[in-house]
Design a protein around this motif. Structure first.
Motif, PDB file in Angstrom:
ATOM      1  N   THR A   1       0.863  -1.312  -0.098  1.00  0.00           N
ATOM      2  CA  THR A   1      -0.276  -0.234   0.053  1.00  0.00           C
ATOM      3  C   THR A   1       0.891   1.653   0.023  1.00  0.00           C
ATOM      4  O   THR A   1       0.104   2.348  -0.657  1.00  0.00           O
ATOM      5  N   GLU A   2       1.991   1.246   0.923  1.00  0.00           N
ATOM      6  CA  GLU A   2       2.755   2.473   1.197  1.00  0.00           C
ATOM      7  C   GLU A   2       3.833   2.320  -0.525  1.00  0.00           C
ATOM      8  O   GLU A   2       3.740   3.822  -1.028  1.00  0.00           O
ATOM      9  N   LEU A   3       4.271   1.426  -0.884  1.00  0.00           N
ATOM     10  CA  LEU A   3       4.476   1.398  -1.986  1.00  0.00           C
ATOM     11  C   LEU A   3       3.926   2.002  -3.754  1.00  0.00           C
ATOM     12  O   LEU A   3       4.221   2.806  -3.977  1.00  0.00           O
ATOM     13  N   ALA A   4       2.324   1.621  -3.547  1.00  0.00           N
ATOM     14  CA  ALA A   4       1.812   2.600  -4.339  1.00  0.00           C
ATOM     15  C   ALA A   4       0.899   3.303  -4.151  1.00  0.00           C
ATOM     16  O   ALA A   4       1.543   4.738  -5.574  1.00  0.00           O
ATOM     17  N   LYS A   5       1.099   3.780  -3.096  1.00  0.00           N
ATOM     18  CA  LYS A   5       0.998   5.783  -2.698  1.00  0.00           C
ATOM     19  C   LYS A   5       2.508   6.223  -3.272  1.00  0.00           C
ATOM     20  O   LYS A   5       1.779   7.561  -3.944  1.00  0.00           O
TER      21      LYS A   5
ATOM     22  N   ARG B   1      -4.853   2.837  -7.062  1.00  0.00           N
ATOM     23  CA  ARG B   1      -5.394   1.435  -6.344  1.00  0.00           C
ATOM     24  C   ARG B   1      -4.606   0.550  -6.549  1.00  0.00           C
ATOM     25  O   ARG B   1      -4.119  -0.079  -6.839  1.00  0.00           O
ATOM     26  N   LEU B   2      -4.656  -0.764  -5.479  1.00  0.00           N
ATOM     27  CA  LEU B   2      -3.964  -1.879  -5.439  1.00  0.00           C
ATOM     28  C   LEU B   2      -5.181  -3.092  -6.239  1.00  0.00           C
ATOM     29  O   LEU B   2      -6.428  -3.205  -5.324  1.00  0.00           O
ATOM     30  N   GLU B   3      -4.948  -3.991  -6.707  1.00  0.00           N
ATOM     31  CA  GLU B   3      -5.679  -5.155  -7.199  1.00  0.00           C
ATOM     32  C   GLU B   3      -5.557  -6.506  -6.669  1.00  0.00           C
ATOM     33  O   GLU B   3      -4.346  -6.740  -7.465  1.00  0.00           O
TER      34      GLU B   3
ATOM     35  N   ARG C   1     -10.790  -6.957   5.832  1.00  0.00           N
ATOM     36  CA  ARG C   1     -10.254  -6.533   7.182  1.00  0.00           C
ATOM     37  C   ARG C   1      -9.311  -5.271   6.541  1.00  0.00           C
ATOM     38  O   ARG C   1      -9.271  -4.109   7.310  1.00  0.00           O
ATOM     39  N   GLN C   2      -8.073  -5.999   5.381  1.00  0.00           N
ATOM     40  CA  GLN C   2      -7.828  -4.727   4.994  1.00  0.00           C
ATOM     41  C   GLN C   2      -8.067  -3.663   3.944  1.00  0.00           C
ATOM     42  O   GLN C   2      -7.841  -2.801   3.606  1.00  0.00           O
ATOM     43  N   GLY C   3      -9.609  -3.611   4.152  1.00  0.00           N
ATOM     44  CA  GLY C   3     -10.351  -2.668   3.524  1.00  0.00           C
ATOM     45  C   GLY C   3     -10.305  -2.544   1.680  1.00  0.00           C
ATOM     46  O   GLY C   3     -11.419  -1.727   1.247  1.00  0.00           O
ATOM     47  N   TYR C   4     -10.574  -3.988   1.100  1.00  0.00           N
ATOM     48  CA  TYR C   4     -10.463  -4.350  -0.170  1.00  0.00           C
ATOM     49  C   TYR C   4     -11.704  -4.547  -0.198  1.00  0.00           C
ATOM     50  O   TYR C   4     -13.175  -4.890   0.462  1.00  0.00           O
TER      51      TYR C   4
END
Length: 62
Positions: free
Chosen positions: A19-23, A29-31, A47-50
């Motif tokens: 997530t931090e790398l994607a930001k 988004r992450l898929e 739980r991770q928000g997906y």
């Protein structure tokens, strides 16, 4: 995943890193692709928000 390591926070650490790398890369988004039989993985991602995006097409090639 090996059940002996489940619950130790490793998946959470990997997901947070991604997530931090994607930001940092300005991704919006992450898929992830997770087979329907992987119920425990579905709970983890929830739980991770997906959120689930159920439309997925596959063409098998012989």
């Amino acid at each position: 995943m090996d059940k002996t390591i489940r619950g130790k926070g490793i998946g959470n650490e990997i997901e947070e890193f991604c997530t931090e790398l994607a930001k940092k890369r300005n991704c919006d988004r992450l898929e992830v692709h997770c087979h329907s039989r992987r119920i425990d993985a579905h709970r983890f991602y929830s739980r991770q928000g997906y959120t689930e995006s159920p439309k997925y097409f596959i063409k098998m090639i012989k």
